[in-house]
Motif scaffolding. Sequence first.
Motif, PDB file in Angstrom:
ATOM      1  N   LEU A 177       0.797  -1.119   0.124  1.00 16.92           N
ATOM      2  CA  LEU A 177      -0.135  -0.011  -0.039  1.00 16.92           C
ATOM      3  C   LEU A 177       0.871   1.023  -0.065  1.00 16.92           C
ATOM      4  CD1 LEU A 177      -2.731  -1.238   2.657  1.00 16.92           C
ATOM      5  CD2 LEU A 177      -3.120  -0.592   0.195  1.00 16.92           C
ATOM      6  N   ALA A 178       2.083   1.402   0.854  1.00 16.77           N
ATOM      7  CA  ALA A 178       2.609   2.422   0.617  1.00 16.77           C
ATOM      8  C   ALA A 178       3.591   2.845  -0.352  1.00 16.77           C
ATOM      9  CB  ALA A 178       3.743   2.253   2.169  1.00 16.77           C
ATOM     10  N   GLY A 179       3.609   1.587  -1.201  1.00 17.00           N
ATOM     11  CA  GLY A 179       4.312   1.634  -2.468  1.00 17.00           C
ATOM     12  C   GLY A 179       3.540   2.269  -3.546  1.00 17.00           C
ATOM     13  N   ARG A 180       2.287   2.650  -3.523  1.00 19.09           N
ATOM     14  CA  ARG A 180       1.438   3.247  -4.551  1.00 19.09           C
ATOM     15  C   ARG A 180       2.024   4.611  -4.532  1.00 19.09           C
ATOM     16  NH1 ARG A 180      -4.376   0.965  -2.382  1.00 19.09           N
ATOM     17  NH2 ARG A 180      -4.042  -1.326  -3.205  1.00 19.09           N
ATOM     18  N   THR A 181       1.818   4.913  -5.855  1.00 20.50           N
ATOM     19  CA  THR A 181       2.243   6.472  -6.174  1.00 20.50           C
ATOM     20  C   THR A 181       1.100   7.377  -6.089  1.00 20.50           C
ATOM     21  OG1 THR A 181       1.512   6.297  -8.728  1.00 20.50           O
ATOM     22  CG2 THR A 181       3.898   5.526  -8.019  1.00 20.50           C
ATOM     23  N   PRO A 182       1.271   8.584  -5.954  1.00 24.89           N
ATOM     24  CA  PRO A 182       0.164   9.609  -5.819  1.00 24.89           C
ATOM     25  C   PRO A 182      -0.808   9.311  -6.887  1.00 24.89           C
ATOM     26  CG  PRO A 182       1.978  10.644  -5.302  1.00 24.89           C
ATOM     27  CD  PRO A 182       2.568   9.360  -5.861  1.00 24.89           C
TER      28      PRO A 182
ATOM     29  N   ALA B  63       2.515   7.443  14.485  1.00 27.52           N
ATOM     30  CA  ALA B  63       2.450   7.968  13.100  1.00 27.52           C
ATOM     31  C   ALA B  63       3.821   8.790  13.105  1.00 27.52           C
ATOM     32  CB  ALA B  63       1.175   9.088  13.093  1.00 27.52           C
ATOM     33  N   ALA B  64       4.023   9.207  11.688  1.00 29.94           N
ATOM     34  CA  ALA B  64       5.415   9.762  11.232  1.00 29.94           C
ATOM     35  C   ALA B  64       5.234  11.103  11.655  1.00 29.94           C
ATOM     36  CB  ALA B  64       5.529   9.364   9.741  1.00 29.94           C
ATOM     37  N   PRO B  65       6.445  11.805  11.863  1.00 30.08           N
ATOM     38  CA  PRO B  65       6.286  13.230  12.028  1.00 30.08           C
ATOM     39  C   PRO B  65       5.421  13.899  10.813  1.00 30.08           C
ATOM     40  CG  PRO B  65       8.248  12.456  12.956  1.00 30.08           C
ATOM     41  CD  PRO B  65       7.607  11.105  12.171  1.00 30.08           C
TER      42      PRO B  65
ATOM     43  N   SER C 211       0.981  12.688   2.664  1.00 26.50           N
ATOM     44  CA  SER C 211       2.198  11.978   2.492  1.00 26.50           C
ATOM     45  C   SER C 211       3.099  12.574   3.215  1.00 26.50           C
ATOM     46  CB  SER C 211       2.289  11.346   1.061  1.00 26.50           C
ATOM     47  OG  SER C 211       1.230  11.001   0.265  1.00 26.50           O
ATOM     48  N   GLY C 212       3.177  13.404   3.808  1.00 25.76           N
ATOM     49  CA  GLY C 212       4.338  14.270   4.495  1.00 25.76           C
ATOM     50  C   GLY C 212       5.243  14.996   3.735  1.00 25.76           C
ATOM     51  N   GLU C 213       4.701  15.389   2.616  1.00 22.60           N
ATOM     52  CA  GLU C 213       5.422  16.268   1.641  1.00 22.60           C
ATOM     53  C   GLU C 213       5.034  17.737   1.599  1.00 22.60           C
ATOM     54  OE1 GLU C 213       4.738  14.401  -2.068  1.00 22.60           O
ATOM     55  OE2 GLU C 213       5.126  12.615  -1.828  1.00 22.60           O
ATOM     56  N   GLY C 214       5.833  18.575   1.152  1.00 21.66           N
ATOM     57  CA  GLY C 214       5.495  19.806   1.033  1.00 21.66           C
ATOM     58  C   GLY C 214       4.512  20.222   0.210  1.00 21.66           C
ATOM     59  N   ALA C 215       3.630  21.191   0.240  1.00 25.75           N
ATOM     60  CA  ALA C 215       2.569  21.327  -0.807  1.00 25.75           C
ATOM     61  C   ALA C 215       2.494  23.013  -0.934  1.00 25.75           C
ATOM     62  CB  ALA C 215       1.165  20.764  -0.306  1.00 25.75           C
TER      63      ALA C 215
END
Length: 457
Positions: free
Chosen positions: A151-156, A200-202, A285-289
């Motif tokens: 599941l985590a490997g799925r792309t946006p 959960a991740a930071p 996903s914890g990315e910038g936006a």
Amino acid sequence: MGDEITITSGAVVQVDTASLRRAAARVAVDAEGIRGAAERVARAGEALFDAWAVPEARGLAHRCGDAASRLSTAADRLDELGGDLRTAADTYELAELRAQWLSAGDAGDGSRTREGIEERIVVLARRLLGDEQIADADAAWHALARARIELAGRTPRSLEAQVGFVAALAGGIGGALWAGAAMAALRGAIALHTSARGTAAPRAVPPSPRAATVAPAWTAPARPPTGLAAAARRIPGGDAARVRVERYDLPGGRREWMVYVAGTQSAKLGGADPFDMRSNLQLYSGEGAASVDAVRAAMDAAGVAPGEAVHLATHSQGAMIGVALAGADPDVRTLITFGSPVPAEVAPDVLAIDVRHADDPVAALAGPAPVAAQGSSGSVQVSRVVDPLPHLGDATLPAHHMEAYVETARLVEASADPRLAEIERLWQRLGDAERVTRTDFSAARGSLSPASPSAAG
């Protein structure tokens, strides 16, 4: 509407798995009832069609057929929702069992307690993964971990089909009807990912080159909010404004700031509005936006200086932005979130007021509770069930609407709970301001066109 609220110390998400299973059972009963109604309406249409010589009868027969089809579709949607609720209950319980298993070992409770927990883990893992070959708890965790990795490997790009429910946040029942189909896969990814890690991740998103621009849409004197409900009403939404910044000139020359951040405003996966689905996926996903960049740009344009206290009031995607900013900016002293799709994970010196509805599927995306409470000692987590009975109107996600959260904030104020002392001190301090100035900002990934004033209170 439910008027009972639960207030707990610390910004911790609590999930009652028994309530989820009871809700699933109620949904199944309602689905069966609606399906029975569809059959009766269809039979009435067939009877009317036999009277084909009467023009009015033919018209009524066609309408009965259409109504029966819509009812049948609604029953199917409820079946999907019931399945999602059962899946959520199983995955939340798995996370709880993992914590209990670890606690049993730490407390030296012996093998008997752990054996009972392991038997239940096997049952849940078999049910979630559809794999009756899972023999023991060790095999269960390995299978769950493999599912998490997949599941985590799925792309946006592959996730786009699963998150159509966010269209409901931008308005329109059409997008909302995707909620049931999307929630199962997305909630499964979240819960398996979280249960395998324990926490959960930071969520801190580091500063990045600005991907959005802002422009002041409205500047005017303002009054301090008198409480949590007044702050909730000021969160932008429904017009051009995306960020509202209030400057508080306090006695002695000090300044503090309130920043209100809107939720999702566009169901598009890219475009002029940075508060869209693309930013949702990136933030989750914890990315910038781009929407984070827009809030930072608005704060800079308003004149927020290093060392000046910043207090955030946010909703939905805006809550994810708030969590990101609180993790990266030491000047953020308060984070108020309504319907956040991620846990309110903040530093111990940040006051976290986390408000979520137990029947809000977007807030359910935050997953199981963190192992430890988050935020300062005055932090609280507020929960309420907006409408305990399922109905077709649930397709529009009413429990996620800002109006419902404003009502919850009003109930919080009326409770006079002593654990709210720290947030009450904030309202009192801001109430001493000698001058308050409000600026609403519109935002865009590209060039900005002139914007109209915000209607926020």
